[in-house]
Design a protein around this motif. Structure first.
Motif, PDB file in Angstrom:
ATOM      1  N   ALA A   1       5.126   2.122   3.306  1.00  0.00           N
ATOM      2  CA  ALA A   1       4.218   3.243   3.021  1.00  0.00           C
ATOM      3  C   ALA A   1       4.965   4.573   3.046  1.00  0.00           C
ATOM      4  CB  ALA A   1       3.104   3.272   4.066  1.00  0.00           C
TER       5      ALA A   1
ATOM      6  N   VAL B   1       5.479   8.222   4.222  1.00  0.00           N
ATOM      7  CA  VAL B   1       5.076   9.025   5.379  1.00  0.00           C
ATOM      8  C   VAL B   1       5.810  10.360   5.268  1.00  0.00           C
ATOM      9  CG1 VAL B   1       4.940   9.170   7.894  1.00  0.00           C
ATOM     10  CG2 VAL B   1       4.717   6.946   6.779  1.00  0.00           C
TER      11      VAL B   1
ATOM     12  N   HIS C   1       9.043  11.845   7.013  1.00  0.00           N
ATOM     13  CA  HIS C   1       9.767  10.728   7.633  1.00  0.00           C
ATOM     14  C   HIS C   1      10.489   9.862   6.605  1.00  0.00           C
ATOM     15  CE1 HIS C   1       6.853  11.948  10.667  1.00  0.00           C
ATOM     16  NE2 HIS C   1       7.621  11.388  11.568  1.00  0.00           N
TER      17      HIS C   1
ATOM     18  N   PHE D   1       3.993  12.093  -0.980  1.00  0.00           N
ATOM     19  CA  PHE D   1       3.301  12.642  -2.141  1.00  0.00           C
ATOM     20  C   PHE D   1       4.034  13.840  -2.765  1.00  0.00           C
ATOM     21  CE2 PHE D   1       0.864  14.593   1.452  1.00  0.00           C
ATOM     22  CZ  PHE D   1       1.121  15.925   1.204  1.00  0.00           C
TER      23      PHE D   1
ATOM     24  N   GLN E   1       4.983   8.965  -5.773  1.00  0.00           N
ATOM     25  CA  GLN E   1       3.534   9.109  -5.545  1.00  0.00           C
ATOM     26  C   GLN E   1       3.102  10.532  -5.830  1.00  0.00           C
ATOM     27  OE1 GLN E   1       1.594   9.759  -1.657  1.00  0.00           O
ATOM     28  NE2 GLN E   1       0.725   7.727  -1.973  1.00  0.00           N
TER      29      GLN E   1
ATOM     30  N   ASN F   1      -2.318   9.064  -5.225  1.00  0.00           N
ATOM     31  CA  ASN F   1      -2.769   9.213  -3.834  1.00  0.00           C
ATOM     32  C   ASN F   1      -4.232   9.655  -3.794  1.00  0.00           C
ATOM     33  OD1 ASN F   1      -3.430  10.417  -1.299  1.00  0.00           O
ATOM     34  ND2 ASN F   1      -1.265  10.656  -0.804  1.00  0.00           N
TER      35      ASN F   1
ATOM     36  N   PHE G   1      -4.777  14.854   5.296  1.00  0.00           N
ATOM     37  CA  PHE G   1      -4.313  16.134   5.853  1.00  0.00           C
ATOM     38  C   PHE G   1      -5.356  17.185   5.497  1.00  0.00           C
ATOM     39  CE2 PHE G   1       0.558  15.178   5.368  1.00  0.00           C
ATOM     40  CZ  PHE G   1       0.434  14.162   6.289  1.00  0.00           C
TER      41      PHE G   1
ATOM     42  N   LYS H   1      -3.370   4.312  -4.173  1.00  0.00           N
ATOM     43  CA  LYS H   1      -3.367   4.172  -2.712  1.00  0.00           C
ATOM     44  C   LYS H   1      -4.541   4.980  -2.204  1.00  0.00           C
ATOM     45  CE  LYS H   1      -0.294   4.674   1.294  1.00  0.00           C
ATOM     46  NZ  LYS H   1      -0.954   5.684   2.103  1.00  0.00           N
TER      47      LYS H   1
ATOM     48  N   HIS I   1      -6.119   1.654   2.937  1.00  0.00           N
ATOM     49  CA  HIS I   1      -6.110   1.841   4.396  1.00  0.00           C
ATOM     50  C   HIS I   1      -7.575   1.952   4.793  1.00  0.00           C
ATOM     51  CE1 HIS I   1      -5.009   3.012   8.353  1.00  0.00           C
ATOM     52  NE2 HIS I   1      -5.469   4.241   8.246  1.00  0.00           N
TER      53      HIS I   1
ATOM     54  N   GLU J   1      -2.062  -0.326  10.622  1.00  0.00           N
ATOM     55  CA  GLU J   1      -1.809  -0.840  11.972  1.00  0.00           C
ATOM     56  C   GLU J   1      -1.068  -2.173  11.981  1.00  0.00           C
ATOM     57  OE1 GLU J   1      -2.294   1.231  14.325  1.00  0.00           O
ATOM     58  OE2 GLU J   1      -3.757   2.612  13.452  1.00  0.00           O
TER      59      GLU J   1
ATOM     60  N   ALA K   1       3.180  -1.213   5.291  1.00  0.00           N
ATOM     61  CA  ALA K   1       3.303  -0.704   6.665  1.00  0.00           C
ATOM     62  C   ALA K   1       3.935   0.680   6.653  1.00  0.00           C
ATOM     63  CB  ALA K   1       4.140  -1.650   7.511  1.00  0.00           C
TER      64      ALA K   1
ATOM     65  N   ARG L   1       3.594   3.564   9.875  1.00  0.00           N
ATOM     66  CA  ARG L   1       4.091   3.890  11.214  1.00  0.00           C
ATOM     67  C   ARG L   1       4.757   2.689  11.875  1.00  0.00           C
ATOM     68  NH1 ARG L   1      -1.491   5.975  13.118  1.00  0.00           N
ATOM     69  NH2 ARG L   1      -1.968   4.275  11.668  1.00  0.00           N
TER      70      ARG L   1
ATOM     71  N   TYR M   1       7.588   7.665  16.081  1.00  0.00           N
ATOM     72  CA  TYR M   1       6.647   6.553  16.301  1.00  0.00           C
ATOM     73  C   TYR M   1       7.268   5.398  17.087  1.00  0.00           C
ATOM     74  CZ  TYR M   1       3.878   9.171  13.006  1.00  0.00           C
ATOM     75  OH  TYR M   1       3.164  10.180  12.403  1.00  0.00           O
TER      76      TYR M   1
HETATM   77  C1  LIG Z   1       2.656  11.925   9.292  1.00  0.00           C
HETATM   78  C2  LIG Z   1       2.109  11.070   8.182  1.00  0.00           C
HETATM   79  C3  LIG Z   1       2.412  11.382   6.854  1.00  0.00           C
HETATM   80  C4  LIG Z   1       1.898  10.603   5.802  1.00  0.00           C
HETATM   81  N1  LIG Z   1       2.225  10.926   4.505  1.00  0.00           N
HETATM   82  C5  LIG Z   1       1.703  10.183   3.494  1.00  0.00           C
HETATM   83  C6  LIG Z   1       2.012  10.452   2.118  1.00  0.00           C
HETATM   84  O1  LIG Z   1       2.817  11.329   1.782  1.00  0.00           O
HETATM   85  N2  LIG Z   1       1.402   9.699   1.170  1.00  0.00           N
HETATM   86  C7  LIG Z   1       0.529   8.690   1.493  1.00  0.00           C
HETATM   87  O2  LIG Z   1       0.002   8.019   0.609  1.00  0.00           O
HETATM   88  N3  LIG Z   1       0.247   8.398   2.774  1.00  0.00           N
HETATM   89  C8  LIG Z   1       0.813   9.097   3.766  1.00  0.00           C
HETATM   90  N4  LIG Z   1       0.539   8.758   5.052  1.00  0.00           N
HETATM   91  C9  LIG Z   1      -0.306   7.577   5.324  1.00  0.00           C
HETATM   92  C10 LIG Z   1       0.518   6.291   5.421  1.00  0.00           C
HETATM   93  O3  LIG Z   1       1.173   6.002   4.213  1.00  0.00           O
HETATM   94  C11 LIG Z   1      -0.380   5.091   5.803  1.00  0.00           C
HETATM   95  O4  LIG Z   1      -1.326   4.900   4.795  1.00  0.00           O
HETATM   96  C12 LIG Z   1      -1.119   5.323   7.128  1.00  0.00           C
HETATM   97  O5  LIG Z   1      -0.230   5.803   8.117  1.00  0.00           O
HETATM   98  C13 LIG Z   1      -1.754   4.013   7.623  1.00  0.00           C
HETATM   99  O6  LIG Z   1      -0.798   2.982   7.669  1.00  0.00           O
HETATM  100  P1  LIG Z   1      -0.008   2.582   9.025  1.00  0.00           P
HETATM  101  O7  LIG Z   1      -1.054   2.222  10.063  1.00  0.00           O
HETATM  102  O8  LIG Z   1       0.846   1.404   8.609  1.00  0.00           O
HETATM  103  O9  LIG Z   1       0.805   3.768   9.443  1.00  0.00           O
HETATM  104  C14 LIG Z   1       1.066   9.494   6.103  1.00  0.00           C
HETATM  105  C15 LIG Z   1       0.810   9.159   7.432  1.00  0.00           C
HETATM  106  C16 LIG Z   1       1.316   9.917   8.467  1.00  0.00           C
HETATM  107  C17 LIG Z   1       1.017   9.518   9.887  1.00  0.00           C
END
Ligand SMILES: Cc1cc2nc3c(=O)[nH]c(=O)nc-3n(C[C@H](O)[C@H](O)[C@H](O)COP(=O)(O)O)c2cc1C
Length: 308
Positions: A7, A9, A12, A35, A64, A91, A96, A133, A162, A195, A217, A219, A277
């Motif tokens: 995924a 993030v 990160h 994104f 994305q 997206n 946010f 997504k 999600h 999760e 996945a 985090r 994380y």
């Molecule tokens: C700090 C942070 C930044 C994220 N940035 C993006 C992003 O740029 N694009 C996106 O589609 N999802 C983003 N996400 C969401 C993750 O891609 C993912 O959908 C979400 O964390 C749930 O999955 P997980 O439980 O495996 O972390 C972000 C999540 C976090 C915590």
């Protein structure tokens, strides 16, 4: 199950993270850029650098985009196609407040008027293929149905879900009943996201939802970057191996940024979040010490605590 997805993030999983992650852990999972936004009628330059730099060479990577209307989406698609993209992830999940509040990410799900416009925009780009997504909705867990209806005629490669609302941000109950409804109703392959922290978590989701195409996945992958390698191998790596390989991965990231950034505080603020994380994986004491480290010697001795 066919596909594994790492995924995006924001802050990160940047180009260096993706590059060194793949170099160290291998595999054929799909990576995404965080994104990419439109700004002043063009791609935001920072986002473009992250997508088009040499660190992405050879990677299975999907850029994305996040957008609030058809006009922004059109700019993003045309410019990314010109930059060589052949597939794009849309997206509709970001919670946010700054993006959601402006109608981007999961804020887009409730904009029925603009939702109705985007199928025609996507259809104008036969050179691109698309995936989606999303979350269940911004406020309510059934807003996803509007997007499914609006995009029904577009041959999306898959939809990753999600199963939370935007209001829930990143915690609270996962709505698996709603996820099951999506699995039944979506006309495209479905990818589960949320999760997944251990190989067992992945196996559990795969057996509970045998109809899914894959898992994603975020985090969990930052915390335990070997997650998919272990799942594919069919057995957990011993902790010692996980830590050794993770330290090697983070050392490569560190060396890369040490060579490319100027000054200790810039370097520290770039590399510390890569551990954000990983508290459970590396232990509370080193994790706290890394998060607190205000100088390079403190950072390095905090990282050294992980092996103790
Ligand atoms: C700090 C942070 C930044 C994220 N940035 C993006 C992003 O740029 N694009 C996106 O589609 N999802 C983003 N996400 C969401 C993750 O891609 C993912 O959908 C979400 O964390 C749930 O999955 P997980 O439980 O495996 O972390 C972000 C999540 C976090 C915590």
């Amino acid at each position: 199950m066919n596909s594994l997805h790492i995924a995006p993030v924001q802050g990160h999983t940047d180009a260096a993270w993706r590059h060194f992650h793949h170099e160290v852990y291998g595999g054929d999972a799909l990576y995404y850029t965080p994104f990419i936004r439109a700004e002043h009628g063009d791609l935001r330059q920072r986002d473009l650098r992250d997508f088009s730099g040499p660190l992405n060479e050879g990677l299975n990577l999907e850029p994305q985009v996040i957008f609030r209307d058809g006009a922004e989406l059109s700019i993003l698609l045309s410019r990314l196609a010109a930059e060589g993209a052949s597939r794009i992830n849309l997206n509709m999940g970001c919670p946010f407040p700054l993006q959601m509040g402006k109608g981007r990410g999961c804020g887009f799900l409730s904009n029925t008027q603009e939702l109705g416009n985007i199928a025609a925009i996507l259809a104008r780009h036969p050179e691109l293929s698309f995936s989606l997504k999303m979350r269940l909705g911004m406020e309510k867990p059934d807003e996803w149905r509007g997007a499914i209806d609006a995009l029904r005629d577009i041959p999306l490669r898959f939809v990753a879900m999600h199963p939370r609302t935007g209001r829930q941000q990143y915690s609270g109950d996962l709505n698996l009943d709603a996820f099951r409804n999506l699995l039944d109703e979506a006309p495209w392959p479905v990818v589960y996201n949320g999760e997944l922290h251990t190989p067992d978590d992945i196996a559990r989701v795969a057996s509970e939802f045998p109809g899914i195409d894959g898992v994603m996945a975020g985090r969990g992958m930052l915390a335990r970057p070997s997650l998919f390698a272990e799942f594919v191998a069919g057995e957990e790596w011993p902790r010692e191996k996980r830590i050794d390989v993770m330290l090697d991965f983070h050392r490569r990231l560190f060396e890369h940024y040490r060579a490319s950034l100027c000054g200790e505080s810039q370097l520290l603020s770039k590399i510390k979040p890569f551990w954000e994380y990983a508290e459970q994986e590396i232990g509370r004491k080193p994790w706290k010490a890394i998060m607190k480290a205000g100088s390079m010697p403190k950072y390095l001795s905090a990282v050294a605590l992980i092996r103790e």
